[in-house]
Design a protein around this motif. Structure first.
Motif, PDB file in Angstrom:
ATOM      1  N   ILE A   1      42.834  -7.955 103.805  1.00 38.10           N
ATOM      2  CA  ILE A   1      43.402  -8.527 102.074  1.00 38.10           C
ATOM      3  C   ILE A   1      42.457  -8.216 101.275  1.00 38.10           C
ATOM      4  O   ILE A   1      43.151  -7.158 100.230  1.00 38.10           O
ATOM      5  CB  ILE A   1      43.153 -10.461 101.933  1.00 38.10           C
ATOM      6  N   VAL A   2      41.158  -7.631 100.991  1.00 39.31           N
ATOM      7  CA  VAL A   2      40.599  -6.987 100.578  1.00 39.31           C
ATOM      8  C   VAL A   2      40.577  -5.553 100.496  1.00 39.31           C
ATOM      9  O   VAL A   2      40.840  -4.869  99.523  1.00 39.31           O
ATOM     10  CB  VAL A   2      38.595  -7.406 100.891  1.00 39.31           C
ATOM     11  N   LEU A   3      41.148  -4.741 101.961  1.00 39.50           N
ATOM     12  CA  LEU A   3      41.344  -3.797 101.891  1.00 39.50           C
ATOM     13  C   LEU A   3      42.837  -3.293 101.342  1.00 39.50           C
ATOM     14  O   LEU A   3      43.164  -2.366 100.392  1.00 39.50           O
ATOM     15  CB  LEU A   3      40.964  -2.912 103.375  1.00 39.50           C
ATOM     16  N   ALA A   4      43.662  -4.554 101.580  1.00 46.41           N
ATOM     17  CA  ALA A   4      44.779  -3.559 100.930  1.00 46.41           C
ATOM     18  C   ALA A   4      45.068  -4.157  99.282  1.00 46.41           C
ATOM     19  O   ALA A   4      45.928  -3.555  98.729  1.00 46.41           O
ATOM     20  CB  ALA A   4      46.093  -4.764 101.957  1.00 46.41           C
ATOM     21  N   GLY A   5      44.091  -5.130  99.376  1.00 45.93           N
ATOM     22  CA  GLY A   5      44.102  -5.288  97.680  1.00 45.93           C
ATOM     23  C   GLY A   5      43.565  -4.132  97.170  1.00 45.93           C
ATOM     24  O   GLY A   5      44.385  -4.006  96.391  1.00 45.93           O
ATOM     25  N   ALA A   6      42.699  -3.885  97.198  1.00 46.57           N
ATOM     26  CA  ALA A   6      42.331  -2.639  96.418  1.00 46.57           C
ATOM     27  C   ALA A   6      43.108  -1.067  96.592  1.00 46.57           C
ATOM     28  O   ALA A   6      43.413  -0.578  95.924  1.00 46.57           O
ATOM     29  CB  ALA A   6      40.922  -2.129  97.342  1.00 46.57           C
ATOM     30  N   ILE A   7      44.098  -1.304  97.653  1.00 47.98           N
ATOM     31  CA  ILE A   7      44.932  -0.351  98.467  1.00 47.98           C
ATOM     32  C   ILE A   7      45.856  -0.164  96.854  1.00 47.98           C
ATOM     33  O   ILE A   7      46.633   0.655  96.672  1.00 47.98           O
ATOM     34  CB  ILE A   7      45.226  -0.403  99.730  1.00 47.98           C
TER      35      ILE A   7
END
Lengths: 72, 263
Positions: free
Chosen positions: B127-133
Motif C-alpha cells: 500500500i505504501v508503494l502503490a500509494g506513492a505511485i
C-alpha cells in the motif's frame, strides 16, 4: 471503423496494449457503480429488482466501453 | 467424535492458520518492530549494496557483479520503462529500477532460508508503494495535462457517442482513481500471501508426517508434502519475479499515462 489518427511519435511510448490492464478495473467499476445505484434504489423503494438489473447494465456498459476503447 | 474435538486433538495434523503465519510477535518488546519490518529494511540495504558493488567503480567492459546488474538494468529499461515511458524512460530509470528490485528482493525473502517471509504479504507494505505511485501519477497528470485536462482525458475517452458519456464517465473515474491503485497493491499482497500460505502448508505436511508423527501410512503423505514443497518453492520464485515485474510495469504504465495522455 473510425479513422485512425496518425500517432505523432512512436517513440512516445504506449506502443504496448496497456489498455488491456484496465479491463478488469473497468468491469468492476461498472458493476460497482450501476449495481450500487440499483442497490440504493432497492433500499429506497423497498424492492429487490434494481440491484441485479443495475449490475447487469453495469457489466454491459463496461463491455461496451472496453470494446470501444480497444476494438474500435 | 465430532469435527471440533478432532480439531482440538493434538495427535492429528492441523494446517497452519493465517494468525500463526502472519501475526508475528514484535522483536525486543518494540510493538512495531516485527519480522516483515526488519526484512523490509534489510531488503533495502541489500538492493543498495548490490548496486553499490556493481557501479561504485564502473568499467567500460563490465565484469562480474557489474555484468549481472547491468543485465537487470537492461531488463527494466527494455521491458518496463521504455514500452510505457518512451523518450522519458531514461529520466525514470532510477525510480523504476528501485521499485522493481526492492519489490523483487521483498518477494524473494519468502524463499531465502531463515528469512522465509515475503514482506509484501503484509498489505501495509505494497500500500505504501502503490500509494506513492498513485500520488506521483495524479501530480504528473495534473502538471502535464492541466487539472481540467487530466480528468477530462481520463473520464471522456474520445470517439464515443455524446449521450453515453453520462453513463461511462463515472465508471472511468472509479476505475482509474480508486480501483486501479487498490488492485495495484492488492495484486502483489494477495499473491505473496497465498504463496507463503501454500508453501507453509505443504512443508507442515512434510514435517508432521515424517518427523512429528512418523507412521507407515503417514510417511508417503509426508514424502509427497516435501516434494510438493520443493516444486511450489520453485514455482513461487517464478511468481515472486512475475509480481515484482508486474508491480513495476503498472507503475511505469500509470506514470506514462499521466505524462502522455491517450490520443
Amino acid at each position: 471503423m473510425s479513422e485512425k489518427k496518425d500517432r505523432p511519435n512512436e517513440d512516445d511510448g504506449r506502443n504496448f496494449p496497456d489498455d488491456a490492464w484496465s479491463i478488469i478495473s473497468t468491469l468492476l467499476s461498472g458493476i460497482l457503480i450501476y449495481g450500487g445505484i440499483g442497490w440504493l434504489l432497492d433500499r429506497w423503494l423497498d424492492t429487490v429488482a434494481f440491484f441485479p438489473i443495475g449490475a447487469v447494465v453495469g457489466v454491459l456498459l463496461a463491455v461496451y466501453l472496453v470494446y470501444r476503447k480497444l476494438g474500435g | 467424535m465430532n469435527a471440533l474435538t478432532l480439531l482440538a486433538d493434538p495427535d492429528t495434523f492441523r494446517a497452519p492458520t493465517p494468525e500463526e503465519l502472519f501475526q508475528l510477535a514484535p522483536v525486543g518488546g518494540i510493538y512495531w518492530l516485527t519480522k516483515p519490518v526488519i526484512l523490509a529494511v534489510l531488503s533495502a540495504i541489500v538492493v543498495v549494496a548490490i548496486f553499490w558493488s556493481a557501479f561504485a567503480s564502473p568499467k567500460l567492459v563490465p565484469r562480474g557483479m557489474q555484468n549481472v546488474v547491468e543485465m537487470g538494468y537492461m531488463f527494466v529499461r527494455d521491458e518496463i520503462a521504455r514500452p510505457f515511458l518512451g523518450k522519458d524512460a531514461d529520466r525514470w530509470m532510477g525510480f523504476m529500477l528501485s521499485i522493481f528490485f526492492l519489490v523483487l528482493v521483498w518477494n524473494l525473502m519468502g524463499v531465502v532460508p531463515l528469512m522465509q517471509f515475503p514482506v509484501a504479504s503484509h498489505l501495509a507494505f505494497p500500500i505504501v508503494l502503490a500509494g506513492a505511485i498513485y500520488i506521483i501519477k495524479i501530480y504528473l497528470g495534473v502538471k502535464h495535462q492541466g487539472p481540467v485536462g487530466y480528468f477530462k482525458n481520463m473520464m471522456f475517452p474520445p470517439g464515443l457517442p455524446k449521450g453515453i458519456y453520462v453513463l461511462l464517465a463515472p465508471m472511468e473515474f472509479l476505475s482509474n482513481m480508486i480501483i486501479a491503485p487498490f488492485t495495484h497493491a492488492v495484486r502483489l499482497f494477495a499473491n505473496m500471501f497465498a504463496g507463503h500460505t501454500l508453501i507453509a502448508f505443504f512443508s507442515m505436511v512434510g514435517y508432521w508426517f515424517l518427523f512429528e508423527k512418523l507412521t507407515p501410512l503417514g510417511a508417503p503423505i509426508g514424502i509427497i508434502g516435501v516434494l510438493v514443497t520443493i516444486v511450489f518453492t520453485a514455482f513461487e520464485m517464478f511468481i515472486q519475479f512475475l509480481q515484482a515485474f508486474l508491480f513495476a510495469m503498472l507503475a511505469s504504465m500509470y506514470i506514462g499515462g499521466s505524462l502522455h495522455p491517450e490520443h
